[in-house]
Design a protein around this motif. Sequence first.
Motif, mmCIF file in Angstrom:
data_model
loop_
_atom_site.group_PDB
_atom_site.id
_atom_site.type_symbol
_atom_site.label_atom_id
_atom_site.label_comp_id
_atom_site.label_asym_id
_atom_site.label_seq_id
_atom_site.Cartn_x
_atom_site.Cartn_y
_atom_site.Cartn_z
ATOM 1 N N LEU A 387 0.804 -1.060 -0.074
ATOM 2 C CA LEU A 387 0.007 0.121 0.136
ATOM 3 C C LEU A 387 0.781 1.113 0.136
ATOM 4 O O LEU A 387 0.534 2.405 -0.547
ATOM 5 C CB LEU A 387 -0.798 -0.092 1.096
ATOM 6 N N LEU A 388 2.060 1.165 0.510
ATOM 7 C CA LEU A 388 2.989 2.499 0.775
ATOM 8 C C LEU A 388 3.928 2.505 -0.287
ATOM 9 O O LEU A 388 4.475 3.735 -0.431
ATOM 10 C CB LEU A 388 3.518 2.111 2.112
ATOM 11 N N ASP A 389 3.960 1.549 -1.238
ATOM 12 C CA ASP A 389 5.304 1.511 -2.046
ATOM 13 C C ASP A 389 5.150 2.472 -3.117
ATOM 14 O O ASP A 389 6.060 3.397 -3.323
ATOM 15 C CB ASP A 389 5.324 0.129 -2.902
ATOM 16 N N PRO A 390 4.028 3.047 -3.809
ATOM 17 C CA PRO A 390 4.030 3.826 -4.694
ATOM 18 C C PRO A 390 4.348 5.425 -4.120
ATOM 19 O O PRO A 390 5.026 6.177 -4.921
ATOM 20 C CB PRO A 390 2.364 4.012 -5.216
ATOM 21 N N LEU A 391 3.606 5.591 -2.988
ATOM 22 C CA LEU A 391 4.139 6.811 -2.418
ATOM 23 C C LEU A 391 5.426 7.114 -2.007
ATOM 24 O O LEU A 391 6.014 8.009 -2.160
ATOM 25 C CB LEU A 391 3.185 7.181 -1.176
ATOM 26 N N TYR A 392 6.102 6.136 -1.471
ATOM 27 C CA TYR A 392 7.561 5.874 -1.135
ATOM 28 C C TYR A 392 8.407 6.270 -2.147
ATOM 29 O O TYR A 392 9.211 7.062 -2.425
ATOM 30 C CB TYR A 392 7.770 4.610 -0.479
ATOM 31 N N LYS A 393 7.942 5.588 -3.440
ATOM 32 C CA LYS A 393 8.920 5.716 -4.765
ATOM 33 C C LYS A 393 8.684 7.205 -4.941
ATOM 34 O O LYS A 393 9.588 7.815 -5.745
ATOM 35 C CB LYS A 393 8.412 4.908 -5.916
ATOM 36 N N LYS A 394 7.559 8.015 -4.799
ATOM 37 C CA LYS A 394 7.312 9.063 -5.180
ATOM 38 C C LYS A 394 8.066 10.274 -4.523
ATOM 39 O O LYS A 394 8.800 11.150 -5.024
ATOM 40 C CB LYS A 394 5.910 9.480 -5.178
ATOM 41 N N VAL A 395 8.121 10.012 -3.072
ATOM 42 C CA VAL A 395 8.561 11.206 -1.966
ATOM 43 C C VAL A 395 9.540 10.591 -1.262
ATOM 44 O O VAL A 395 10.519 11.560 -0.928
ATOM 45 C CB VAL A 395 7.505 11.782 -1.439
ATOM 46 N N GLY A 396 9.949 9.425 -1.099
ATOM 47 C CA GLY A 396 11.003 8.864 -0.076
ATOM 48 C C GLY A 396 12.086 8.259 -0.712
ATOM 49 O O GLY A 396 13.029 7.887 -0.005
ATOM 50 N N LEU A 397 12.142 7.667 -1.950
ATOM 51 C CA LEU A 397 13.243 6.964 -2.593
ATOM 52 C C LEU A 397 14.268 7.867 -2.773
ATOM 53 O O LEU A 397 14.461 8.964 -3.645
ATOM 54 C CB LEU A 397 12.567 6.228 -3.883
ATOM 55 N N MET A 398 15.464 7.511 -2.086
ATOM 56 C CA MET A 398 16.784 8.369 -2.544
ATOM 57 C C MET A 398 17.115 8.077 -4.026
ATOM 58 O O MET A 398 17.124 7.301 -4.748
ATOM 59 C CB MET A 398 17.688 7.764 -1.589
ATOM 60 N N LYS A 399 17.864 9.269 -4.673
ATOM 61 C CA LYS A 399 18.220 9.371 -5.837
ATOM 62 C C LYS A 399 19.265 8.258 -5.955
ATOM 63 O O LYS A 399 20.282 8.035 -5.177
ATOM 64 C CB LYS A 399 18.776 10.740 -6.168
ATOM 65 N N GLY A 400 19.342 7.347 -7.207
ATOM 66 C CA GLY A 400 20.160 6.527 -7.484
ATOM 67 C C GLY A 400 20.066 5.029 -6.962
ATOM 68 O O GLY A 400 20.591 3.981 -7.320
ATOM 69 N N SER A 401 18.797 5.013 -5.842
ATOM 70 C CA SER A 401 18.754 3.639 -5.271
ATOM 71 C C SER A 401 17.680 3.304 -6.078
ATOM 72 O O SER A 401 16.831 3.747 -6.790
ATOM 73 C CB SER A 401 18.235 3.906 -3.894
ATOM 74 N N ARG A 402 17.400 1.810 -5.898
ATOM 75 C CA ARG A 402 16.319 0.972 -6.566
ATOM 76 C C ARG A 402 15.489 0.384 -5.525
ATOM 77 O O ARG A 402 15.975 0.114 -4.392
ATOM 78 C CB ARG A 402 16.826 0.020 -7.497
ATOM 79 N N SER A 403 14.145 0.142 -5.808
ATOM 80 C CA SER A 403 13.407 -0.396 -4.951
ATOM 81 C C SER A 403 12.587 -1.605 -5.567
ATOM 82 O O SER A 403 11.861 -1.405 -6.804
ATOM 83 C CB SER A 403 12.324 0.519 -4.246
ATOM 84 N N SER A 404 12.512 -2.679 -5.194
ATOM 85 C CA SER A 404 11.741 -3.900 -5.578
ATOM 86 C C SER A 404 10.289 -3.738 -5.710
ATOM 87 O O SER A 404 9.914 -3.222 -4.662
ATOM 88 C CB SER A 404 12.419 -5.261 -5.006
ATOM 89 N N LYS A 405 9.641 -3.991 -6.701
ATOM 90 C CA LYS A 405 8.365 -3.837 -6.737
ATOM 91 C C LYS A 405 7.428 -5.194 -6.134
ATOM 92 O O LYS A 405 7.768 -6.209 -6.112
ATOM 93 C CB LYS A 405 7.760 -3.757 -8.353
ATOM 94 N N ILE A 406 6.574 -4.660 -5.297
ATOM 95 C CA ILE A 406 5.625 -5.412 -4.536
ATOM 96 C C ILE A 406 4.290 -5.707 -5.206
ATOM 97 O O ILE A 406 3.798 -4.611 -5.398
ATOM 98 C CB ILE A 406 5.423 -4.951 -3.162
ATOM 99 N N SER A 407 3.942 -6.810 -5.647
ATOM 100 C CA SER A 407 2.739 -7.077 -6.496
ATOM 101 C C SER A 407 2.077 -8.259 -5.579
ATOM 102 O O SER A 407 2.622 -9.146 -5.000
ATOM 103 C CB SER A 407 2.974 -7.302 -7.633
ATOM 104 N N TYR A 408 0.436 -8.462 -6.034
ATOM 105 C CA TYR A 408 -0.229 -9.530 -5.762
ATOM 106 C C TYR A 408 -0.386 -10.249 -7.128
ATOM 107 O O TYR A 408 -0.560 -9.777 -8.058
ATOM 108 C CB TYR A 408 -1.417 -9.243 -5.091
ATOM 109 N N PRO A 409 -0.835 -11.756 -6.732
ATOM 110 C CA PRO A 409 -1.368 -12.322 -8.121
ATOM 111 C C PRO A 409 -2.339 -11.728 -8.897
ATOM 112 O O PRO A 409 -3.460 -10.900 -7.892
ATOM 113 C CB PRO A 409 -1.548 -13.559 -7.559
ATOM 114 N N ALA A 410 -2.680 -11.864 -9.952
ATOM 115 C CA ALA A 410 -3.993 -11.352 -10.802
ATOM 116 C C ALA A 410 -5.048 -11.667 -10.245
ATOM 117 O O ALA A 410 -6.166 -10.923 -10.178
ATOM 118 C CB ALA A 410 -3.816 -11.729 -12.345
ATOM 119 N N HIS A 411 -5.234 -12.932 -9.504
ATOM 120 C CA HIS A 411 -6.509 -13.345 -9.005
ATOM 121 C C HIS A 411 -7.042 -12.695 -7.939
ATOM 122 O O HIS A 411 -7.974 -13.098 -7.442
ATOM 123 C CB HIS A 411 -6.680 -14.807 -9.077
#
Length: 1417
Positions: A387-411
């Motif tokens: 739930l927090l990941d999109p906002l974190y990547k937008k405002v909290g992710l440091m420059k040059g760093s990467r963050s793994s994507k968290i997702s749920y199955p399609a069903h």
Amino acid sequence: MTTVNYVTVKPDHCKNWEKSGKNETTELFSNDEGKGNFDSGNKTGVQRAWYEVIHHVIGGRLKPEQFTSLLLSVKEKNGDICSMTVDVLSMVDVELGALDDKKGREKFVSLISSCKDEIGVGLLKERLDVETLETLGLITSTKLFQQKYIKTKTRLFYKQQKFNLLREEMEGYSKLSVELGDLHRNRVTVSDLLHNIKGLIGCFNIDPNRVLDLILESFECHPELAREIFVPLVDNYLILCERSTLCHLLGFKFQHYQSSKLPTPSSLYNVAALLIQHNLVTLDDLLLHLTPNDEDLHKEWDKYVEETTEEARRSTVMVLNPTEKKEEKTNQMDVDKPLNQKFGLCEALLLIGDWENTQKLLNKFSWNQLISYKPIATAMCKLGSYLLDPLYKKVGLMKGSRSSKISYPAHCSPPIPASSFNDLPTSVFPLMRRLGPYASLDPVLLMKVARTAKSFMKEYHSANSQDQQNMCEIYGGWLDMISIVLLPSLSLLPCNANISEEIWMVIKSLTYQTRYRLYGEWKNLTYEKYPQLLLAKSQTIDRTKYIMRRLTKENVKQTGRQMGKLSHSNPTILFDCILSQIQRYDNLIMPVVDALKYLTNLTYDVLAFCIIEALANPLKERMKHDDTNISNWLQSLASFCGAIFKKYPIELSGLLQYVANQLKAGKSLDLLIMKEVVQKMSGIEISEEITSDQLEALAGGEILKAEGGYFGQIRNTKKSSNRLKEALIEQNLAIPLCLLMAQQRQGIVFHESSDIHLKLVGKLTDQCHDTLVQFGNFLAIQLGIDEYLRRFPAIDVLAADFHTPSDVAFFLSRPMFSHQINTKYDELRKVERSKPKSDQNKTQRYIDAADLVITPICSLVSKMHSNKVWLDISPRFYTTFWTLNLYDIEVPKSAYSREISKLKTTIQGIEHEGSHDTRKKREKERCENLIQKLKEEEKKQEDYRNRVRARFESERAGWFLAKTTKNDTITKFLQLCVFPRSIFSPLDAVYCAKFIHILHQLKTPNFSTLLCFDRIFSDISYTVASLTENEASRYGRFLCTMLEIARRWHADKSTYDKECGNFPGFVTVLRANNADGASKANQLDYENFRHVCHKWQYKLTKAVVVCLESKEYTQIRNALMILTKILPHFPVVTSLAGALEKRIDKIRTEEKEKRPDLFALAMGYSGMLKTKKPSLIPEHEFHNKATPKSAKSAAGGGEKTTDKSAKDRGKSREKSAKRKSDDGHNKEKKDRGSVKPSADRAKSKEKLLAAGDASNHVRTHKEESSRKSLEKSSKASSSHKTADPQDGARASTEREHKRRKLDSSATAAAKDVRAEKKEKDQKRKNVEKEVTENGLSDDAEQRKSRKSKERKRELMASPKEPESVKRLKAENGDRRSKEKEKPRKESRVKKENDSETRRERMSKERSGKSEREYPFP
């Protein structure tokens, strides 16, 4: 009728049934023995008793009503008795049927009819014979009953039901399996699949419920097709049957695993969760089929909490038995059992992202019961991170760093993630609040939360007030996240300093009040909510105690690392334990301070909170049991505060505000903390034990103060001083603290309760005053002068609006006045650049600048006192006195020379080592630079002092207005200027004495130096009684400096004539001279000044004796403090010292057990007084009086007086003394023929007194005392002479032996005196010879003064002879005396008894007349 052997209930019981039989029978049934098999032959018990009672009824001995009554009474005690009774009745029924006893059977039926309601019709139908039931009317017909019984039995046991199993319809189920088993390949639609399934059901007549079960089995195997196929398929299929069928079918599946005790597969949980998420099954309906039930779960949780609390308690209890070890076990709740299907369902709901139904399930149990299950917490962490990941990547992710994507199955259908801060209250915050400290399972999630919060805090604090109001809800949510999630999660993390720093980056932007509230909740509330936190707390306490027991100075580094690891997780618990140890053992302070260097910024801030909480603990007593001293724990904490805040960059705002709040509440004990913090962080220490060298250095410039004025090195406290200054400025506490301390100092006497000890009031006053002076000096040094001027109010505002005492107001304003004068001086110098530069012009510019600054201040100061005050002293003088300090009026040249010589010695040491070390080179350069700076500073201060003196010369005429008497002028001066400032600080005490001296040197009009000194020394007892301990010490310094000035004038006539002879301060009276009526000043001559000095010594002694004999603690303590301070210049006279010593010895005896502190002071002063005894002089040497000839010669004759009347009085005194001396010489000549030893002793004593040798005088005095006792013994022996001649002769021999010994001692002492005199004469001749050879000439007065000084110096410097040397001289003299006195032995013994007493008394009167001048009781 059958014959019954009555064993239990006998016929006698029936006869006496109403009286005792019923009760006895009832007691039989209350026994529990008859619950075994029935045996009518030999067994007893309840069944046997019933059997006999029934036969008594059939036999007619008892009535059916009596049986019914017995049954009711027994039924109340045993509810199972009815079943047992029916069994007995069925047996009796069989017996009666076999016997064909109609009469007995009638009675038996009557018996059952009477009690069938009590027994129950159901039991009777179940166990009695069918014919009996028909007779009783319980069934209508035996035949019909038998037919119905056979049909029911056949239906239940013999009829086969058709279950439609696979083996029954193999083709239909096979086709269905093919349809459901290859959905990926067939790619059929839901409608086609449903059509095929319906066709198979209709064609092969297969069971629809079994078909649904197979659909769910396929669903478990292919959950990824849930949204595409299975959910629509099941939804449409449920049209063919009841919707509850699906829930029951799922429940049947879960119950299968319950009964088989096998773990429930995750696929089943997943299917159930998906069905619940898509509203095909309701959560409440499904929970009824899951195990364990809610009640068992609640009991299990309560048990877990109780065990955890007990384990936490036991881990913090000290084990007294060393052999007993605590059981180490992991108190983990057993929630992962295979039968705990509700927890598994909750985990499955979270794994598919169904937060809504998860909340419903969580709310059915305790707040953190399900979250404590690790898989549930892990799944919740994953959902929160999603739930927090999109906002974190937008405002909290440091420059040059990467963050793994968290997702749920399609069903799966998780909630919508947050894309802005406004989405947080509805999506992230509820989940994270529920997760709480268990977010520690996912450190990455904690890092994301912390960085996102940091971005919001930055945006929030940079927004305007309107935007902040709109973001208020989000701001409060983030505070909850810090309190509920971030800080508690640290407690469950093993050791993660990075997360601690990330959290600090969030909360450092908050105010310290908000931060401390968060820490308080973390420490006092959060640990009680979560069992695992309780365990972590107990383990931290146990580990901290283990570390503290092994902490030493040698292992600080290793121990500090262990403390650092603990502090990353549970800092509040760690510091609480450490502070409790420090409060008990103050020797741990420095090792703990050194060990706490591995902390993070967050833990340092938590440490400040824990310190303040410990200081504010209401359960701690701040005073010792005697209520006169501050508790040790508070002193230890204060010392720890100073050390820890100096060494580490901890924020001081909270501590400073705490002290300010305590002062507002009228509590001054916590000023001890402020004193320690300022002392350690700035190096400025206020101590009454400051040495004379330090005091002298404090009168110089800033460099001299830093080098020689303080106990510590000021240069090592630059960073900590700046931190303290910045904290004061940031919180705007500099001025409030000064004003609060000033007001508290004045109000301590009135604020404290009436029963408080006077000693404590004095200590609190001293502590408040010392802290105020220390804090004021710190502000004057650290604050820039512009900042100082901007923040401090004007002096009239301080006095009128803030009710600040005048001494404090001037103390705080003094730096501003000095700066204003210097600034104005620089302005005038710039304006007058064209004029020639000369010292006179500089001085005049300074005078003009001072006038421009001081004049407005005078107008403000004039309002501080009534107009009556200004009749005696002018506001100009008052302002001048209070605005200057010791730096302005005196240059400490010896202090500058001393520090320069120290630095030169250091340089020589470095050069002597010859090392090329870079550090030593830098040290050498530093010392050389300091020497140059000290010389420049000394020259600068000398020039400034000269300008101030010139200013005094220009102003002195208007200082004392002389509108009243001189006495009133001196009174106002002492009352408003000298006394308040002399007790303000040690430096001010010296300043007051020096200022009085300057007033004398300036020949200030209308100022009487003599009267001022007299008022100061005359009676100090009232002043002493009103002082605190530190004030008494400062007042003693003031008196010591005043006595030093008086002693210097008293010591030498030339000095007195030069500095006092023609000065107006020593004018005594104005008298008319000759016939012209002109007035001439009567100056006090030198000899009369010596008399006045003796009077001052006597007055001081009298006042001190009054205080010492008062029995009051304060007066005795203050008197001893003052005596210790003025010891270099008081007492000087032997007799006065003896009076003091007598009182001191009395105090030592009386106060040894009562008041140990007074005893210690008295012991210390007594030792110092005994050390000073050799330098004491008799009274006739201190000043000229009508003394014997020897005393006159010791005094060097009389000095010439200046006026005629003084000469006449001197001549008359000399004639009288000469007459007495002639009488004494005539008497000596008369007795010389008989060569009396007493005359020799008198001459010897006179010589000793003339030489001024105090030790010989004391020894001679002892000899006289011994001789007096010898005379008494002689008289006693002579009175008994007639009774026993032999005893008289023996006594006479003993007296003669003692007398010879005393005579030899006196002779040896006289020889020593003659030898010393001869040596001094030789020295004098050598000096005169050298003067003659060098061509130098002195007048008679100078030679006389020089001789007097040399004589005094020799007497002061002559060491005291050791006792062994004295003893040897006495023995040699005794031997020689025996040889000389042997021919004259008989004649001397005869005459001794008659004349010894008279001669001894006369000799003693001549030598000790001065000592009886001022007797003390």
